[in-house]
Write an enzyme that holds these catalytic residues in place. Sequence first.
Site, PDB file in Angstrom:
ATOM      1  N   CYS A 105       0.889  -1.160   0.000  1.00  0.00           N
ATOM      2  CA  CYS A 105       0.000   0.000   0.000  1.00  0.00           C
ATOM      3  C   CYS A 105       0.923   1.204   0.000  1.00  0.00           C
ATOM      4  O   CYS A 105       1.528   1.517   1.026  1.00  0.00           O
ATOM      5  CB  CYS A 105      -0.915   0.014   1.229  1.00  0.00           C
ATOM      6  N   CYS A 108      -0.242   3.980   2.634  1.00  0.00           N
ATOM      7  CA  CYS A 108      -0.232   3.787   4.093  1.00  0.00           C
ATOM      8  C   CYS A 108      -0.017   2.322   4.431  1.00  0.00           C
ATOM      9  O   CYS A 108       1.113   1.848   4.366  1.00  0.00           O
ATOM     10  CB  CYS A 108      -1.499   4.347   4.719  1.00  0.00           C
ATOM     11  N   SER A 109      -1.064   1.590   4.774  1.00  0.00           N
ATOM     12  CA  SER A 109      -0.848   0.243   5.305  1.00  0.00           C
ATOM     13  C   SER A 109      -1.995  -0.699   4.976  1.00  0.00           C
ATOM     14  O   SER A 109      -2.179  -1.691   5.653  1.00  0.00           O
ATOM     15  CB  SER A 109      -0.701   0.325   6.821  1.00  0.00           C
ATOM     16  N   CYS A 110      -2.800  -0.400   3.938  1.00  0.00           N
ATOM     17  CA  CYS A 110      -3.997  -1.194   3.686  1.00  0.00           C
ATOM     18  C   CYS A 110      -3.667  -2.635   3.300  1.00  0.00           C
ATOM     19  O   CYS A 110      -2.757  -2.892   2.522  1.00  0.00           O
ATOM     20  CB  CYS A 110      -4.818  -0.559   2.569  1.00  0.00           C
TER      21      CYS A 110
END
Length: 197
Positions: A105, A108-110
């Site tokens: 991602c 961010c951190s998806c």
Amino acid sequence: MTAHATPSTTASLEQRADAIQAVLRSKGMKPDEFIEQANHLVEEQWVPQNGARVVARAWTDPAFKARLLANGKAAVTEMGLEMPLHHRHLMVLENTPAVHNVICCTLCSCTAFTLIGLPPDWYKDLEYRARVVRESRTVLKEMGLDLPADMEIRVWDTTADTRYMVLPAQPPHTLGWHADQLAALVTQDALIGVARL
Ligand code: FE
């Protein structure tokens, strides 16, 4: 030095969290119970063993695998697994002898966290997010996955509504194994695509 000192009026993170919780409590909400439930979900239910079960089923049930590749969310729902409403699509990416898939991602951190667990710290690092799309072969090699030069690498950048999971190639020596034994082989790294099995 031109750096400004932090104003002494800024509350610490802990103080700010306490203040928010106090407001929620004053409105009759139950933040402590919510946090406990969320921790329970993360630790007990949103685990990579879910994705591992999906992979093992796909390896042992060709009709299921076809459904999984066609519509990932419908297929995992069929197994009783859940995805949040905002994870509108699950794309399952099949590794083959010629193609290797890896997910990230860049924003961010998806992840599809109900299936592959919460992302590891390195997945959230700017270093991984920035470099895996530019120099995926090098990054994978640094992480211990040295792919043949003629193997194509496909990098998939997660969005808010489209989540990905890698379907690793089944190790040839495990053909004929029971699904439970197969699921035990599948790691979170393999579901993200920074390892092959
Ligand atoms: Fe993200």
